[in-house]
Design an enzyme around this catalytic site. Sequence first.
Site, PDB file in Angstrom:
ATOM      1  N   GLU A  51       0.843  -1.404  -0.191  1.00 27.44           N
ATOM      2  CA  GLU A  51      -0.198   0.321  -0.160  1.00 27.44           C
ATOM      3  C   GLU A  51       0.686   1.252   0.068  1.00 27.44           C
ATOM      4  O   GLU A  51       1.915   1.135   0.363  1.00 27.44           O
ATOM      5  CB  GLU A  51      -0.907   0.076   1.213  1.00 27.44           C
ATOM      6  N   LYS A 121      -9.591   1.852  -2.253  1.00 30.41           N
ATOM      7  CA  LYS A 121     -10.064   1.525  -0.802  1.00 30.41           C
ATOM      8  C   LYS A 121     -12.088   1.804  -0.570  1.00 30.41           C
ATOM      9  O   LYS A 121     -11.755   2.961  -0.750  1.00 30.41           O
ATOM     10  CB  LYS A 121      -9.025   1.805  -0.323  1.00 30.41           C
ATOM     11  N   CYS A 157      -5.383  -3.039   2.349  1.00 34.25           N
ATOM     12  CA  CYS A 157      -4.920  -3.344   4.074  1.00 34.25           C
ATOM     13  C   CYS A 157      -6.411  -2.990   5.049  1.00 34.25           C
ATOM     14  O   CYS A 157      -6.582  -4.246   5.342  1.00 34.25           O
ATOM     15  CB  CYS A 157      -4.617  -1.468   4.532  1.00 34.25           C
TER      16      CYS A 157
END
Length: 262
Positions: A51, A121, A157
């Site tokens: 990331e 995300k 994540c």
Amino acid sequence: MGNNVVMARKVRVLGVQINSVIGDKVKNYQKVSTLLRENAWFKPDLIVLPEVFNTGVDHKRFEELAEPVPDQTTMFLSGFAEQFNSYIVGGSFIEKCPDGKFRNASLVFDRTGKIVAKYHKIHMFSYYGSHEGEVVSSGDRAVVVETDFGKLGLSICYDLRFPELYRTLAYAGAEILVCPAAWPYPRYDHWITLNKARAVENLCYMVSVNQCDQVTLSRTNVGQSMIVNPWGEIIASAGSKEGVLMAEIDLDEIERIRKEFP
């Protein structure tokens, strides 16, 4: 008899774990480039980066360091995909979107360097001193991309804590679940447990590539990028330092396990 033999779907996976230099894209490109060139002998089918690998984690500078698509980072990743004849999940970086918002974007490049998928995300991490949600807007769509070896399900994540996303990806046909991350040491046990859980509950391979020594998140980031098989076994790990993890995985194993243990 030989005509009935079906070749196994073997996929060579290479993860690149780096300690990103905050705000210095050139140095971070150099780190990735060095590790990729040193391990070119492996001839990976799939390369995965962490990331925000290009800038590191500094929420106060995310807007300053953000890029549109295409731009510097996408050109860097596209070139390596073509050079290595590999698919690349380009970790993630902060994208300056056409609507003026900033999103944490993970792009997939095919073997020719063409962008074939983009995931934003969905779950923002804004706890324990993190301010991602104050700067970055959430995505709203699960993304599965078809490659010449199978289907990839994308995540980033903090998404790892939300099983509903991964069930959606699995139901859409994902065989390899990918999670670029910048996951810090204080929640190390969570990182291990959740990666195993996502692999087991979906009977998929889990490929999670983390940053290491990310001082803006904690004094010691655990790193521990990993590949987990559908039984929840860690079959490759990068440890806690800069380096790579690699494994050849067999996607036909997923079909076998799902039939034996649905």
